[in-house]
Scaffold this motif. Sequence first.
Motif, mmCIF file in Angstrom:
data_model
loop_
_atom_site.group_PDB
_atom_site.id
_atom_site.type_symbol
_atom_site.label_atom_id
_atom_site.label_comp_id
_atom_site.label_asym_id
_atom_site.label_seq_id
_atom_site.Cartn_x
_atom_site.Cartn_y
_atom_site.Cartn_z
ATOM 1 N N ASP A 154 23.300 -5.047 37.277
ATOM 2 C CA ASP A 154 23.456 -5.690 36.102
ATOM 3 C C ASP A 154 24.997 -5.452 35.267
ATOM 4 O O ASP A 154 25.552 -4.426 35.324
ATOM 5 C CB ASP A 154 22.437 -5.463 35.070
ATOM 6 C CG ASP A 154 20.943 -6.004 35.607
ATOM 7 O OD1 ASP A 154 21.340 -6.738 36.377
ATOM 8 O OD2 ASP A 154 19.857 -5.367 35.085
ATOM 9 N N THR A 177 13.761 -7.705 36.417
ATOM 10 C CA THR A 177 13.983 -6.719 35.375
ATOM 11 C C THR A 177 12.681 -6.316 34.833
ATOM 12 O O THR A 177 12.481 -5.368 34.137
ATOM 13 C CB THR A 177 14.709 -7.444 34.052
ATOM 14 O OG1 THR A 177 14.097 -8.610 33.620
ATOM 15 C CG2 THR A 177 16.077 -7.909 34.521
ATOM 16 N N SER A 191 23.796 -12.491 31.912
ATOM 17 C CA SER A 191 23.582 -11.867 33.071
ATOM 18 C C SER A 191 22.728 -10.736 32.929
ATOM 19 O O SER A 191 22.142 -10.325 33.785
ATOM 20 C CB SER A 191 25.052 -11.431 33.558
ATOM 21 O OG SER A 191 25.740 -12.324 34.033
ATOM 22 N N ASN A 192 22.999 -10.038 31.564
ATOM 23 C CA ASN A 192 22.003 -8.967 31.555
ATOM 24 C C ASN A 192 20.517 -9.100 31.015
ATOM 25 O O ASN A 192 19.688 -8.722 31.643
ATOM 26 C CB ASN A 192 22.635 -8.021 30.430
ATOM 27 C CG ASN A 192 21.905 -6.719 30.201
ATOM 28 O OD1 ASN A 192 20.804 -6.495 29.587
ATOM 29 N ND2 ASN A 192 22.473 -5.686 30.757
ATOM 30 N N ARG A 221 23.065 -14.651 39.766
ATOM 31 C CA ARG A 221 21.816 -14.966 38.333
ATOM 32 C C ARG A 221 21.813 -16.500 38.190
ATOM 33 O O ARG A 221 20.553 -17.175 38.092
ATOM 34 C CB ARG A 221 22.537 -14.373 37.286
ATOM 35 C CG ARG A 221 22.962 -12.913 37.383
ATOM 36 C CD ARG A 221 21.845 -12.069 36.985
ATOM 37 N NE ARG A 221 22.339 -10.459 36.747
ATOM 38 C CZ ARG A 221 22.563 -9.730 37.990
ATOM 39 N NH1 ARG A 221 22.325 -10.262 39.282
ATOM 40 N NH2 ARG A 221 22.803 -8.319 37.703
#
Length: 522
Positions: free
Chosen positions: A126, A288, A160-161, A244
């Motif tokens: 990440d 996630t 992205s995170n 992603r």
Amino acid sequence: MDKWEMYMEIQQLIKKGFSKSKVAEKLGVSRSTIYRNLKKSPSEMAEWVESLQTRRKKLDTYKELILSWLQEHPDMSAAQVQDWLQERNPSLEIGESTVRAYVRELRHEYKIEKETSPREYEAIPDSPMGEQIQVDFGFTKQRTINNKEVKLSFIAFVLSNSRYKYKEWLDRPFTTEDVIRAHENAFKWFEGIPGELVYDQDSLIVVSENGGDLILTKEFQQYKDTRKLNLRVCRKADPESKGRIENVVGFIKHNFAKHRVFHNIESWNEQGWQWLNRTGNFKIHNTTKKRPVEVFSLEKQHLRPVIQKINVINKYENSISRSVHKDNTIRYLSNRYSLPLGTFSKYETVGVKESEDQHLLIYIPETGELIAKHKIPEGKGHLIKDRNHTRNRSKGIDAFLDTVANQFKNKEAANQYLTTLREKYPRYIRDQLQIILRETKRNSDDLLSVALHECERRKLYSATDFSDIVQYIKRQRQVNDTVNDNAENVTPINSLSSWIMETEAPKREVDTYTVLMEGDSQ
């Protein structure tokens, strides 16, 4: 393998000396499943299995609706089934695993195989919070309410995170100005600008890589300098650099757009933003294990604030301007083209450009907003009018609503249903009413009454839902008629529903196995 067979298999393997881990590995189940089964005595297991057969499931209310979706679209995923249910029933609270299990049972029971096309990805770490947004384009082909095919384009963004997403659609190809405007809307959605933006090699943004020194299109270079953006373009055949956004594009295509009926670009975008809030950014991410919207509440604090507002001026190549006349028309190549009522009082001039498919695009120069699109005719001296430009669409809704309600036998119930639609879709109520009016002209009073009752009972307040229910009832009746025609020659053995006959091989009662197990354990 059913639950009782698994229970017996676990008991036999344990007696043969296998460890619980080995039993779990051999049967392809988790160790917790093994532990749960070992805690139950044979009689307790028998009672539990029997209770499962008679217990009503939470989604049984929607069984016929879900089944109709799966039969019409065999490749439909359980995730999309869940999204469609929640779109039609916002108050429905249901877990992903519950929907997956229910869809899996329906597929098994009615032998509906799912088509899959898996793709492999390599895991990448990440990015730090606020560091990166990935951007990409996609397109889909959708069916319209008239069963015609239309090609739609979209641009998607993802942090992205947090995996927080944004998207915009157009019913025509994107221009560089469209891309810039979408960026501005995305930064407003994200409430900030990231450290870098990652793109694929797209001609709307990049002219050439030039050995790493990017040469951008003139418009995007100016925008980059104004916003002080840090850009990175992926090399060819390097999907892992933007994995992603690759996943997001696929998610948009297969969860939001797939099998959805297109009405107009405004309602399509509005449905898309509702989908983002309901599913795209709310559903727990598989990697996630967190909801993007919850992680985004932290990540947005790491974004660079959007201080100044930029007016994106649309500079169509080879475009020209035309004066707006007081009758809300413009003149172009000896023909007149209509504009929406009120254009003359708002704008003195508009921009025009010919598209590749022989249409005249008319837009607001300051914003690039497309306000009219006309087919360019052959010859001269024509008045080309869009019927939506000939009246004020804010007027006459009450009369239209009353006209549609009069097509139903129970006008009072129809009025209540249509009033709810008006409250839910105030901007698109005329489109909603037109869809329902079209169904009333095609179908009998009895069928319309049944469909209206089903929509009220299931709380499906949408014209497309009403149309879907009408089509579903028609299919059901056709199947029933076929079954009735053959009733004299067919004797059903075991009927589970009014339109499916099943035969089952004789099965020994569970009590027989219970006695054997308990006798063996003494």
